[in-house]
Design a protein around this motif. Structure first.
Motif, mmCIF file in Angstrom:
data_model
loop_
_atom_site.group_PDB
_atom_site.id
_atom_site.type_symbol
_atom_site.label_atom_id
_atom_site.label_comp_id
_atom_site.label_asym_id
_atom_site.label_seq_id
_atom_site.Cartn_x
_atom_site.Cartn_y
_atom_site.Cartn_z
ATOM 1 N N GLU A 154 0.815 -1.214 0.000
ATOM 2 C CA GLU A 154 0.000 0.000 0.000
ATOM 3 C C GLU A 154 0.852 1.269 0.000
ATOM 4 O OE1 GLU A 154 -2.657 -0.234 3.278
ATOM 5 O OE2 GLU A 154 -3.724 -1.995 2.519
ATOM 6 N N VAL A 155 2.104 1.157 0.446
ATOM 7 C CA VAL A 155 2.987 2.318 0.558
ATOM 8 C C VAL A 155 3.995 2.324 -0.592
ATOM 9 C CG1 VAL A 155 4.707 3.478 2.004
ATOM 10 C CG2 VAL A 155 2.749 2.331 3.061
ATOM 11 N N ALA A 193 7.681 6.970 0.054
ATOM 12 C CA ALA A 193 7.224 7.295 1.406
ATOM 13 C C ALA A 193 7.824 6.366 2.458
ATOM 14 C CB ALA A 193 5.700 7.235 1.472
ATOM 15 N N ALA A 194 8.734 5.500 2.043
ATOM 16 C CA ALA A 194 9.319 4.536 2.986
ATOM 17 C C ALA A 194 10.168 5.233 4.033
ATOM 18 C CB ALA A 194 10.174 3.527 2.220
ATOM 19 N N ARG A 195 10.206 4.643 5.202
ATOM 20 C CA ARG A 195 10.994 5.181 6.308
ATOM 21 C C ARG A 195 12.312 4.426 6.421
ATOM 22 N NH1 ARG A 195 6.382 3.475 8.067
ATOM 23 N NH2 ARG A 195 7.370 1.950 9.444
ATOM 24 N N PRO A 202 6.922 -3.651 3.449
ATOM 25 C CA PRO A 202 6.511 -3.865 2.056
ATOM 26 C C PRO A 202 6.276 -2.513 1.372
ATOM 27 C CG PRO A 202 5.244 -5.257 3.546
ATOM 28 C CD PRO A 202 5.961 -4.245 4.393
ATOM 29 N N VAL A 203 6.888 -2.304 0.214
ATOM 30 C CA VAL A 203 6.710 -1.063 -0.557
ATOM 31 C C VAL A 203 6.581 -1.423 -2.033
ATOM 32 C CG1 VAL A 203 7.962 0.385 1.084
ATOM 33 C CG2 VAL A 203 9.209 -0.720 -0.779
ATOM 34 N N LEU A 259 17.216 0.935 -5.540
ATOM 35 C CA LEU A 259 18.455 1.552 -5.063
ATOM 36 C C LEU A 259 18.607 2.974 -5.579
ATOM 37 C CD1 LEU A 259 20.892 -1.475 -5.519
ATOM 38 C CD2 LEU A 259 20.089 -0.530 -3.349
ATOM 39 N N THR A 260 18.146 3.219 -6.803
ATOM 40 C CA THR A 260 18.209 4.568 -7.357
ATOM 41 C C THR A 260 17.372 5.538 -6.527
ATOM 42 O OG1 THR A 260 18.580 3.729 -9.600
ATOM 43 C CG2 THR A 260 17.733 5.974 -9.399
ATOM 44 N N VAL A 261 16.184 5.089 -6.131
ATOM 45 C CA VAL A 261 15.325 5.937 -5.298
ATOM 46 C C VAL A 261 16.023 6.255 -3.975
ATOM 47 C CG1 VAL A 261 13.155 6.055 -4.033
ATOM 48 C CG2 VAL A 261 13.199 5.092 -6.340
ATOM 49 N N LEU A 262 16.612 5.241 -3.354
ATOM 50 C CA LEU A 262 17.293 5.458 -2.079
ATOM 51 C C LEU A 262 18.487 6.399 -2.251
ATOM 52 C CD1 LEU A 262 17.322 1.898 -0.465
ATOM 53 C CD2 LEU A 262 15.648 3.714 -0.216
ATOM 54 N N ALA A 263 19.276 6.176 -3.289
ATOM 55 C CA ALA A 263 20.439 7.035 -3.503
ATOM 56 C C ALA A 263 20.028 8.476 -3.769
ATOM 57 C CB ALA A 263 21.267 6.492 -4.674
ATOM 58 N N SER A 264 18.918 8.653 -4.478
ATOM 59 C CA SER A 264 18.474 10.018 -4.783
ATOM 60 C C SER A 264 18.011 10.751 -3.541
ATOM 61 C CB SER A 264 17.346 9.985 -5.812
ATOM 62 O OG SER A 264 16.164 9.410 -5.274
#
Length: 248
Positions: free
Chosen positions: A180-181, A185-187, A219-220, A237-242
């Motif tokens: 659902e997330v 929006a992940a923490r 879960p994302v 990983l791209t999202v996290l690095a950005s």
């Protein structure tokens, strides 16, 4: 064009000084001299794969070796946030494609996961050979992307093994199409370790989702579409690095 990178013995690098000479031999020296055909006067970077390195110039080339005059001692600092990719074994080399791209994106640890629905199976000696093969993929990608730190490769032979390993990771994002997330929006913390878990072609079973959620996995989802196992990890990983490493 940036200088090519080669791995050198840590002891030889530790003794390096500006103006001094470091010899590159063995398999890496053979590759540099015979395959890359480096010649005197060309720039080169040597590293121990643990963040230490030297930039220098080839001054002499022999049969399977070359000598490098050190121009600069360099250190690639360990990132505050360590990125971990858990990649389920997949067929057709898609898992290796994901690993190669992940290294280029800056991943620090790769965990090969034999998920319940993985078609490819690593049993007995095959597990050792598999880790060796993935390590070769990681090493090639590390040098191609001019990194001085070589990511480590591990193997989780079951979801139980993986859950135990992930207890040491500060935040775990489980990529799942029904989450659902969204990953945006992940923490997760800005320092420590964060893992991205990618399932096999057949998806992650409900039992595996529950087992990993029990150790804190969130879960994302990655947007509205279903991505291949070769694509999902690098995108995550791209999202996290950005959101962390690429902000400046």
């Amino acid at each position: 064009m940036t200088a090519p990178v080669f791995l050198v013995d840590a002891a030889a690098l530790a003794a390096a000084t500006v103006g001094g000479v470091v010899r590159l031999d063995g398999d890496e020296g053979q590759h540099a001299a015979t395959v890359h055909r480096l010649t005197a006067g060309e720039s080169i970077t040597l590293t121990d794969g643990e963040g230490r390195g030297v930039h220098g110039e080839v001054v002499e080339v022999g049969k399977g070796w070359l000598d490098v005059r050190v121009h600069e001692l360099v250190l690639e600092p360990e990132p505050a946030l360590q990125l971990v990719l858990v990649q389920a074994l997949a067929k057709g080399g898609r898992d290796e494609q994901a690993v190669e791209a992940a290294v280029e994106l800056g991943v620090d640890t790769v965990i090969a996961w034999q998920a319940d629905r993985s078609i490819s199976r690593w049993r007995g000696d095959k597990a050792e050979r598999g880790v060796r093969k993935w390590t070769n993929v990681v090493t090639s990608a590390m040098k191609q992307s001019r990194r001085l730190r070589r990511p480590t490769v591990e193997f989780a032979g079951s979801t139980t093994d993986l859950a135990t390993r992930l207890r040491t990771v500060d935040a775990v994002l489980l990529l799942h199409e029904e989450a659902e997330v969204g990953i945006g929006a992940a923490r997760f913390p800005q320092a420590g370790t964060v893992g991205v878990v990618v399932g096999p072609e057949g998806g992650i079973s409900p039992e595996e989702v529950a087992a990993l959620a029990h150790v804190g996995a969130q879960p994302v989802r990655l947007g509205p579409h279903v991505l291949r196992s070769s694509t999902a990890g690098p995108v995550g990983l791209t999202v996290l690095a950005s959101r962390t490493r690429w902000t400046t």
